[in-house]
Design a protein around this motif. Structure first.
Motif, PDB file in Angstrom:
ATOM      1  N   TYR A  55     -34.856  17.735  20.937  1.00  0.00           N
ATOM      2  CA  TYR A  55     -34.438  16.610  21.907  1.00  0.00           C
ATOM      3  C   TYR A  55     -33.047  16.898  22.586  1.00  0.00           C
ATOM      4  O   TYR A  55     -32.715  16.899  23.581  1.00  0.00           O
ATOM      5  N   LEU A  56     -32.130  17.203  21.410  1.00  0.00           N
ATOM      6  CA  LEU A  56     -30.703  17.199  21.579  1.00  0.00           C
ATOM      7  C   LEU A  56     -30.827  18.598  22.378  1.00  0.00           C
ATOM      8  O   LEU A  56     -29.880  18.628  23.417  1.00  0.00           O
ATOM      9  N   GLU A  57     -31.320  19.490  21.999  1.00  0.00           N
ATOM     10  CA  GLU A  57     -30.998  20.721  22.882  1.00  0.00           C
ATOM     11  C   GLU A  57     -31.297  20.603  24.091  1.00  0.00           C
ATOM     12  O   GLU A  57     -30.839  21.091  25.151  1.00  0.00           O
ATOM     13  N   ARG A  58     -32.689  20.120  24.412  1.00  0.00           N
ATOM     14  CA  ARG A  58     -32.958  19.959  25.881  1.00  0.00           C
ATOM     15  C   ARG A  58     -32.063  19.065  26.798  1.00  0.00           C
ATOM     16  O   ARG A  58     -32.187  19.487  27.930  1.00  0.00           O
ATOM     17  N   ILE A  59     -31.718  18.076  26.179  1.00  0.00           N
ATOM     18  CA  ILE A  59     -30.882  17.123  26.826  1.00  0.00           C
ATOM     19  C   ILE A  59     -29.475  17.867  27.049  1.00  0.00           C
ATOM     20  O   ILE A  59     -29.168  17.936  28.468  1.00  0.00           O
ATOM     21  N   LEU A  60     -29.097  18.721  26.337  1.00  0.00           N
ATOM     22  CA  LEU A  60     -27.875  19.513  26.799  1.00  0.00           C
ATOM     23  C   LEU A  60     -28.303  20.380  27.775  1.00  0.00           C
ATOM     24  O   LEU A  60     -27.123  20.688  28.624  1.00  0.00           O
ATOM     25  N   ILE A  61     -29.318  21.163  27.737  1.00  0.00           N
ATOM     26  CA  ILE A  61     -29.506  22.253  28.353  1.00  0.00           C
ATOM     27  C   ILE A  61     -29.887  21.771  29.956  1.00  0.00           C
ATOM     28  O   ILE A  61     -29.279  22.175  31.072  1.00  0.00           O
ATOM     29  N   LEU A  62     -30.578  20.522  30.122  1.00  0.00           N
ATOM     30  CA  LEU A  62     -30.762  19.966  31.284  1.00  0.00           C
ATOM     31  C   LEU A  62     -29.516  19.533  31.971  1.00  0.00           C
ATOM     32  O   LEU A  62     -29.100  19.640  33.144  1.00  0.00           O
ATOM     33  N   THR A  63     -28.615  18.870  31.123  1.00  0.00           N
ATOM     34  CA  THR A  63     -27.627  18.184  31.639  1.00  0.00           C
ATOM     35  C   THR A  63     -26.415  19.301  32.124  1.00  0.00           C
ATOM     36  O   THR A  63     -25.777  19.513  33.392  1.00  0.00           O
ATOM     37  N   PHE A  64     -26.344  20.443  31.454  1.00  0.00           N
ATOM     38  CA  PHE A  64     -25.571  21.755  32.018  1.00  0.00           C
ATOM     39  C   PHE A  64     -25.910  22.314  33.143  1.00  0.00           C
ATOM     40  O   PHE A  64     -25.458  22.851  33.789  1.00  0.00           O
ATOM     41  N   THR A  65     -27.495  22.345  33.210  1.00  0.00           N
ATOM     42  CA  THR A  65     -28.125  22.776  34.467  1.00  0.00           C
ATOM     43  C   THR A  65     -27.918  22.123  35.700  1.00  0.00           C
ATOM     44  O   THR A  65     -27.650  22.534  36.602  1.00  0.00           O
ATOM     45  N   LEU A  66     -27.974  20.971  35.334  1.00  0.00           N
ATOM     46  CA  LEU A  66     -27.612  20.039  36.860  1.00  0.00           C
ATOM     47  C   LEU A  66     -26.069  20.063  37.117  1.00  0.00           C
ATOM     48  O   LEU A  66     -25.852  19.831  38.229  1.00  0.00           O
ATOM     49  N   VAL A  67     -25.192  20.331  36.065  1.00  0.00           N
ATOM     50  CA  VAL A  67     -23.705  20.056  36.483  1.00  0.00           C
ATOM     51  C   VAL A  67     -23.440  21.564  36.812  1.00  0.00           C
ATOM     52  O   VAL A  67     -22.275  21.819  37.353  1.00  0.00           O
ATOM     53  N   GLY A  68     -24.092  22.656  36.957  1.00  0.00           N
ATOM     54  CA  GLY A  68     -24.009  24.097  36.912  1.00  0.00           C
ATOM     55  C   GLY A  68     -23.169  24.758  35.915  1.00  0.00           C
ATOM     56  O   GLY A  68     -22.596  25.771  36.194  1.00  0.00           O
ATOM     57  N   SER A  69     -23.097  24.212  34.818  1.00  0.00           N
ATOM     58  CA  SER A  69     -22.212  24.652  33.595  1.00  0.00           C
ATOM     59  C   SER A  69     -23.228  25.594  32.862  1.00  0.00           C
ATOM     60  O   SER A  69     -23.723  25.447  31.537  1.00  0.00           O
ATOM     61  N   TYR A  70     -23.574  26.544  33.414  1.00  0.00           N
ATOM     62  CA  TYR A  70     -24.635  27.787  32.683  1.00  0.00           C
ATOM     63  C   TYR A  70     -24.088  28.557  31.475  1.00  0.00           C
ATOM     64  O   TYR A  70     -24.827  28.868  30.693  1.00  0.00           O
ATOM     65  N   ALA A  71     -22.589  28.736  31.346  1.00  0.00           N
ATOM     66  CA  ALA A  71     -22.045  29.351  30.174  1.00  0.00           C
ATOM     67  C   ALA A  71     -22.267  28.358  29.111  1.00  0.00           C
ATOM     68  O   ALA A  71     -22.476  28.862  27.816  1.00  0.00           O
ATOM     69  N   ALA A  72     -22.181  27.008  29.332  1.00  0.00           N
ATOM     70  CA  ALA A  72     -22.357  26.085  28.199  1.00  0.00           C
ATOM     71  C   ALA A  72     -23.747  26.106  27.461  1.00  0.00           C
ATOM     72  O   ALA A  72     -23.912  26.057  26.376  1.00  0.00           O
ATOM     73  N   ILE A  73     -24.868  26.429  28.565  1.00  0.00           N
ATOM     74  CA  ILE A  73     -25.992  26.648  27.972  1.00  0.00           C
ATOM     75  C   ILE A  73     -26.098  27.861  27.093  1.00  0.00           C
ATOM     76  O   ILE A  73     -26.802  27.730  25.885  1.00  0.00           O
ATOM     77  N   GLY A  74     -25.495  28.899  27.259  1.00  0.00           N
ATOM     78  CA  GLY A  74     -25.649  30.016  26.299  1.00  0.00           C
ATOM     79  C   GLY A  74     -24.723  29.617  25.084  1.00  0.00           C
ATOM     80  O   GLY A  74     -25.439  29.961  23.779  1.00  0.00           O
ATOM     81  N   PHE A  75     -23.809  28.770  25.090  1.00  0.00           N
ATOM     82  CA  PHE A  75     -23.240  28.558  23.805  1.00  0.00           C
ATOM     83  C   PHE A  75     -24.309  27.720  22.972  1.00  0.00           C
ATOM     84  O   PHE A  75     -24.033  27.740  21.713  1.00  0.00           O
ATOM     85  N   VAL A  76     -24.896  26.836  23.633  1.00  0.00           N
ATOM     86  CA  VAL A  76     -25.937  25.902  22.976  1.00  0.00           C
ATOM     87  C   VAL A  76     -27.068  26.801  22.258  1.00  0.00           C
ATOM     88  O   VAL A  76     -27.399  26.450  21.105  1.00  0.00           O
ATOM     89  N   LEU A  77     -27.503  27.566  22.961  1.00  0.00           N
ATOM     90  CA  LEU A  77     -28.566  28.597  22.402  1.00  0.00           C
ATOM     91  C   LEU A  77     -27.893  29.454  21.202  1.00  0.00           C
ATOM     92  O   LEU A  77     -28.631  29.640  20.260  1.00  0.00           O
TER      93      LEU A  77
END
Length: 251
Positions: free
Chosen positions: A179-201
């Motif tokens: 849940y937490l992972e998907r919320i962060l990924i979707l949020t970062f995707t919508l705001v265009g912060s793709y580097a942050a997605i890599g950090f989460v993963l």
């Protein structure tokens, strides 16, 4: 005329202060122990209602409306808190979430009641309402529906007997992490912060799969890896579809 947003934010601020900062832990324990006989339950509910005097007076709400607000919030807060300390259904987090959602809905309703700057029809006809509905739908879609989908996919990949007894614990913890992972990924995707997605993963890979490597069980590691990858793929695709629907430029 009272501004809807200003009044709602001020009411929510009072709620947070009274429910979390002005409620000592021993009040909570006494409410759980004595329930309807607890003096703290009554005091806490009255505090919530009376504290709303501050924003109401600052924003110049009419006295008849102030009395209505105090009465409604005090009574509903008492009923909701009594339900929370009396019920044993569901886990603690579920009861807490329902409790807070109900309190917030009451505050929203009271603000609608006393303000004339906005009504439900105007709110639904707002220019940005379709975007809000789409984004809300996306967040709802990546939670329980996605978990069910992942569960169906993982059911095709059985765990070896030596690790089968640990699956229930992993699934329960994994669902919350997902849940937490998907919320962060979707949020970062919508705001265009793709580097942050890599950090989460990367962070999840380090903490989640480090322990699995110690178990030397390949089937368990593959089970968790498939679940994580499916979770990321679904969330990313939903995020991209939302971006395309909103005509947001992908950079």
């Amino acid at each position: 005329m009272t501004d809807f947003t200003s009044l709602l934010v001020s009411f929510l601020l009072i709620h947070i202060l009274c429910d979390f900062y002005l409620q000592p832990k021993h009040w909570v324990e006494e409410k759980k122990e004595k329930k309807i006989k607890s003096p703290r339950l009554y005091l806490h509910s009255i505090l919530h209602g009376v504290a709303l005097l501050i924003p109401s007076l600052i924003l110049k709400i009419e006295w008849i409306n102030i009395v209505s607000i105090i009465t409604i919030v005090t009574i509903t807060h008492f009923i909701i808190d009594l339900w929370k300390v009396s019920t044993t259904k569901g886990d603690a987090f579920s009861r807490f979430a329902i409790d807070q959602i109900l309190h917030v809905l009451v505050l929203i309703s009271t603000v609608f009641y006393v303000t004339d700057s906005i009504n439900i029809t105007e709110l639904l006809q707002h220019d940005q309402m379709p975007e809000i509905i789409l984004i809300t739908f996306a967040y709802l879609l990546i939670l329980k529906p996605t978990s069910v989908t992942i569960g169906c996919i993982l059911s095709k990949y059985p765990i070896s007997g030596s690790e089968e007894e640990n699956v229930n614990g992993l699934v329960a913890g994994g669902e919350l992490i997902g849940y937490l992972e998907r919320i962060l990924i979707l949020t970062f995707t919508l705001v265009g912060s793709y580097a942050a997605i890599g950090f989460v993963l990367a962070a999840k890979s380090i903490f989640r799969f480090g322990e699995l490597n110690k178990s030397n069980d390949r089937s368990m590691a593959e089970y968790m890896l498939i679940g994580s990858l499916v979770s990321v793929v679904i969330t990313t695709l939903i995020g991209i579809l939302v971006i395309l629907s909103l005509d947001i430029e992908i950079s």
